[in-house]
Design an enzyme around this catalytic site. Structure first.
Site, mmCIF file in Angstrom:
data_model
loop_
_atom_site.group_PDB
_atom_site.id
_atom_site.type_symbol
_atom_site.label_atom_id
_atom_site.label_comp_id
_atom_site.label_asym_id
_atom_site.label_seq_id
_atom_site.Cartn_x
_atom_site.Cartn_y
_atom_site.Cartn_z
ATOM 1 N N ALA A 76 -130.498 43.108 23.033
ATOM 2 C CA ALA A 76 -129.163 42.803 23.570
ATOM 3 C C ALA A 76 -128.043 42.991 22.560
ATOM 4 O O ALA A 76 -126.872 42.879 22.918
ATOM 5 C CB ALA A 76 -129.138 41.368 24.100
ATOM 6 N N LYS A 77 -128.368 43.282 21.292
ATOM 7 C CA LYS A 77 -127.338 43.485 20.278
ATOM 8 C C LYS A 77 -126.602 44.802 20.537
ATOM 9 O O LYS A 77 -127.104 45.686 21.237
ATOM 10 C CB LYS A 77 -127.968 43.503 18.885
ATOM 11 N N PRO A 78 -125.390 44.965 19.971
ATOM 12 C CA PRO A 78 -124.655 46.214 20.191
ATOM 13 C C PRO A 78 -125.474 47.461 19.871
ATOM 14 O O PRO A 78 -125.443 48.446 20.618
ATOM 15 C CB PRO A 78 -123.452 46.062 19.252
#
Length: 380
Positions: free
Chosen positions: A197-199
């Site tokens: 879910a991180k950039p």
């Protein structure tokens, strides 16, 4: 294609991103399957080289997770009981967790009400109080929360004066800019996470450490492979299994190729959110000269707003939201015996009661964004 009014909104849309690069990801995975080097395959070194070229750090060490990235730096710095390390309480638990692993004292620091990042004045208070308590201050871990770099100029000045090293927790901010520099080059070392879910996310756990210190980089490469010396059967220090899988490295190479375009989209979407929501909630603040990667788009609700009821009404309309973080670390049972700057963190306590994060990803179309904004405004 935009979501219909009946479809639930995705908080993070990895499906849309995958559709964009699926053929390249499939080819990258096939290459790993063909050569069969599932651990420390050639894609790992290629990813590290590309990360260094992207952020400007002399050394990039890909590893197993953002948590392990933090821990390995502390191991390399030989953190031990009796020492004190300073970090914000308004953050994910990993920042403090790794300090506790090594038996050192955690001193929790308050944050700025606008940026949500470490307050340098509170840091100075914590350092003085740690020394008064008989603890040895050695390091500070500022967090680049929600994608915005911390105030590294002020923090680094304090750290230099007090003889502390700085380890940047960039788990939510890889790709962000601090004036003319990118996250990864703002501290002695910087840790980041490639959680999906991180950039910039993998399709499993992963992380990286960035540093310009060649000796530190060599030590970190040893630690992540069981403390190996000339080989894994020649152990020169205590280490761990901190390697990234070749498959995840291969996937991240393809994601990095489109990352700058996604950062641009995230900033465009954030600006539009702020325009839509201005006057209804306190929209996020990015200091002049900085660029966020918008890991989260987090607003502050008005005084007296019932956050639970607002979330429930939004959910009824198919619009998800999240709270980061409803219970700060200094109030959690596992960390309640550690230090607190000034014996209270009023801004952290205030924020934990009023923040709300909205759906944010590079593929959020305007119709869906309007729907999110309308759901929040209506609930308010």
């Amino acid at each position: 294609m935009s979501a219909s009014r009946q479809d639930p909104v995705r908080f993070v849309d990895l499906v849309a991103q995958q559709a964009r690069i699926r053929d390249r990801v499939d080819a990258a995975v096939a290459r790993v399957l063909d050569h069969g080097q599932y651990v420390m395959g050639p894609e790992v070194a290629e990813l590290e080289a590309q990360l260094s070229a992207h952020c400007g750090a002399a050394h990039s060490i890909a590893c197993s997770s953002g948590t392990d990235a933090l821990a390995m730096v502390l191991m390399a710095k030989m953190v031990r009981p009796g020492q004190a390390i300073f970090c914000p309480s308004f953050t994910f638990v990993a920042t403090a967790e790794v300090v506790a692993w090594l038996g050192a004292h955690i001193w929790f620091v308050d944050v700025d009400a606008d940026t949500f990042n470490m307050d340098p004045a509170s840091l100075e208070t914590a350092i003085a109080e740690a020394r008064a308590a008989g603890h040895e201050p050695v390091g500070v871990i500022p967090v680049d929360l929600f994608g915005v770099p911390a105030d590294y100029d002020a923090i680094s000045k304090i750290a230099a004066r007090e003889g502390l090293w700085v380890l940047g927790d960039g788990a939510q901010a890889y790709g962000a800019r601090y004036h003319n520099s990118r996250v990864g080059t703002l501290a002695m070392a910087t840790a980041t996470s490639f959680f999906p879910a991180k950039p910039l996310g993998a399709y499993g756990d992963g992380g990286a450490i960035f540093t310009d210190d060649a000796e530190l980089a060599e030590t970190l490469r040893s630690i992540l492979f069981h403390g190996k010396g000339t080989s894994q059967y020649d152990n020169v220090r205590i280490g761990m299994t901190g390697r990234i899988d070749t498959m995840q490295a291969a996937i991240l190479i393809e994601k990095l190729a489109i990352f700058d375009d996604e950062i641009e989209a995230r900033n465009r979407i954030a600006a539009r959110y702020s325009s839509l929501l201005s006057g209804h909630v306190a929209t996020p603040h990015v200091p002049e000269g900085l660029q966020s990667v918008w890991a989260q788009y987090t607003v502050k609700l008005p005084d007296g707003a019932d956050r639970g009821a607002i979330q429930s009404q939004m959910k009824d309309k198919g619009v998800p939201s999240a709270v980061y973080y409803s219970k700060p670390l200094h109030l959690q049972d596992a960390y309640s015996h550690h230090g607190i700057a000034g014996s209270a963190l009023p801004v952290t306590d205030m924020l934990s009661g009023c923040v709300l994060s909205l759906p944010m990803h590079p593929y959020l179309d305007e119709e869906t964004q309007d729907r999110v904004a309308e759901a929040l405004i209506s609930a308010l």
